[in-house]
Design an enzyme around this catalytic site. Structure first.
Site, PDB file in Angstrom:
ATOM      1  N   ARG A 143      -1.245   5.931  12.980  1.00  0.00           N
ATOM      2  CA  ARG A 143      -0.176   5.627  13.949  1.00  0.00           C
ATOM      3  C   ARG A 143      -0.743   5.735  15.349  1.00  0.00           C
ATOM      4  O   ARG A 143      -1.597   6.585  15.620  1.00  0.00           O
ATOM      5  CB  ARG A 143       0.980   6.631  13.844  1.00  0.00           C
ATOM      6  N   LYS A 196       4.047  -6.587  11.618  1.00  0.00           N
ATOM      7  CA  LYS A 196       3.147  -6.951  10.518  1.00  0.00           C
ATOM      8  C   LYS A 196       3.411  -8.381  10.040  1.00  0.00           C
ATOM      9  O   LYS A 196       4.547  -8.750   9.753  1.00  0.00           O
ATOM     10  CB  LYS A 196       3.384  -5.963   9.384  1.00  0.00           C
ATOM     11  N   ARG A 198       0.853  -1.197   0.000  1.00  0.00           N
ATOM     12  CA  ARG A 198       0.000   0.000   0.000  1.00  0.00           C
ATOM     13  C   ARG A 198       0.884   1.241   0.000  1.00  0.00           C
ATOM     14  O   ARG A 198       2.028   1.219   0.401  1.00  0.00           O
ATOM     15  CB  ARG A 198      -0.906   0.005   1.239  1.00  0.00           C
TER      16      ARG A 198
HETATM   17  C1  BTN Z   1       0.460  -3.759   2.357  1.00  0.00           C
HETATM   18  O1  BTN Z   1       1.238  -2.840   2.067  1.00  0.00           O
HETATM   19  O2  BTN Z   1       0.131  -3.991   3.505  1.00  0.00           O
HETATM   20  C2  BTN Z   1      -0.155  -4.596   1.254  1.00  0.00           C
HETATM   21  C3  BTN Z   1       0.754  -5.703   0.811  1.00  0.00           C
HETATM   22  C4  BTN Z   1       0.132  -6.578  -0.246  1.00  0.00           C
HETATM   23  C5  BTN Z   1       1.112  -7.584  -0.819  1.00  0.00           C
HETATM   24  C6  BTN Z   1       0.448  -8.551  -1.751  1.00  0.00           C
HETATM   25  S1  BTN Z   1       1.508  -9.902  -2.170  1.00  0.00           S
HETATM   26  C7  BTN Z   1       0.368 -10.435  -3.372  1.00  0.00           C
HETATM   27  C8  BTN Z   1      -0.149  -9.190  -4.066  1.00  0.00           C
HETATM   28  N1  BTN Z   1       0.731  -8.798  -5.135  1.00  0.00           N
HETATM   29  C9  BTN Z   1       1.345  -7.638  -4.896  1.00  0.00           C
HETATM   30  O3  BTN Z   1       2.180  -7.089  -5.647  1.00  0.00           O
HETATM   31  N2  BTN Z   1       0.938  -7.140  -3.708  1.00  0.00           N
HETATM   32  C10 BTN Z   1      -0.030  -8.007  -3.079  1.00  0.00           C
END
Ligand code: BTN
Length: 319
Positions: free
Chosen positions: A314, A178, A113
């Site tokens: 936060r 996380k 994100r």
């Molecule tokens: C975040 O930042 O919390 C979201 C992360 C999401 C990662 C997943 S892995 C599968 C899918 N493909 C990606 O490129 N991103 C999501």
């Protein structure tokens, strides 16, 4: 290459003869192939005279048969891709018909994100993108990412995780670290024909951040919490089951029907937080979420609503 890795995934020694016979090449050619695997997939393979070869860290490889058996939608398993979300969108653009699932063993440009990258080493974690057709307009999207968070939390619990919870809008944290993230991407017009890619990343067997990537936030993995390697095919089966269940509830009754359950798993319920909205920061106490999944904050005695994937929350020190 894959059959070699399958033999080696147990982390035990395998002789050059055994490996050569299994893949139909000479003993001498095996070392070359293993070196290519090391370089391509960032793996460490030990070679010991008289004993053979073994992976430094055992792997739980994904198997298309197991993934297909546990999914109610067609599954594509890719060894290496830039991003499963990007791949899912490309397939959509070239005419693939949802629902379908794209899973990879490794991402070279995993997306997180707010423009972040997502660490995606080979064979250790889960990179999962489910594509759905949205037929009910914007309503069907309301609270969707929060519902995916609930399903993912249940899947983690099914794998043995007893602590942790959700952080609005859809982070999964254990002890402030996380363990999984969700990235929804839309294609098309929500008012007309539209598709959503539900991207899910779960740190499953990761023990160290990949050498090539800095992870800029505290993280953990199922392996770190449980103290043992997790069968990733089994984890996917549990996730498929939970997603099917929660997505159906969401489609039939909307987020309102899951709101109380979501709030019960919200780690920051009632806490003082700072919400970054672009250049601005808003301080307030978390009241919960509304029926569309927007965050309800008490800001100086007034209730305010916040929604959108670009916000970052936060915890305030004195909460
Ligand atoms: C975040 O930042 O919390 C979201 C992360 C999401 C990662 C997943 S892995 C599968 C899918 N493909 C990606 O490129 N991103 C999501």
């Amino acid at each position: 290459m894959q059959s070699l890795l399958r033999l080696l995934q147990d982390g035990q020694f395998h002789s050059g003869e055994e490996l050569g016979a299994a893949v139909g090449v000479s003993r001498a050619a095996i070392w070359k192939r293993l070196q290519a695997l090391e370089a391509e997939l960032d793996l460490q393979i030990h070679k010991v005279r008289g004993r053979g070869y073994r992976l430094e860290k055992p792997l739980s490889l994904l198997a298309i048969d197991a993934l297909t058996a546990s999914s109610s939608v067609p599954v594509t398993l890719i060894q290496q891709v830039d991003s499963t979300n990007a791949e899912a969108l490309r397939r959509l653009a070239s005419g693939a018909i949802p629902p379908y699932l794209v899973i990879a063993e490794q991402q070279t440009a995993g997306r997180g994100r707010r423009g972040r990258s997502w660490a995606s080493p080979f064979g250790e974690n889960l990179y999962y993108s489910l594509v759905l057709r949205i037929t009910g307009g914007m309503r069907q999207l309301e609270g969707l990412s929060l519902v995916v968070g609930l399903a993912l939390l249940e899947a983690l619990r099914g794998a043995g995780i007893t602590e942790g919870g959700l952080k609005w809008p859809n982070d999964l944290l254990i002890d402030g670290r996380k363990i999984a993230g969700i990235l929804l991407e839309l294609a098309g017009d929500p008012a007309d024909v539209c598709h959503v890619v539900i991207g899910i990343g779960v740190n499953i067997n990761m023990r160290m951040a990949p050498a090539s990537q800095v992870i800029d936030q505290p993280w953990t993995s199922l392996r770190q919490v449980l103290g043992e390697q997790v069968d990733r095919n089994q984890f996917v089966a549990g996730l498929n089951r939970q997603l099917e269940h929660y997505l159906q509830l969401h489609q039939q009754h909307g987020f309102a029907s899951l709101r109380a359950q979501w709030e019960a798993s919200h780690l920051w319920q009632g806490r003082m937080v700072t919400l970054a909205t672009g250049a601005q920061a808003t301080r307030g106490r978390v009241l919960g979420v509304d029926d569309a999944g927007a965050l309800r904050l008490d800001v100086a005695g007034q209730e305010r609503l916040f929604s959108g994937g670009e916000l970052s929350l936060r915890l305030h020190d004195d909460s």
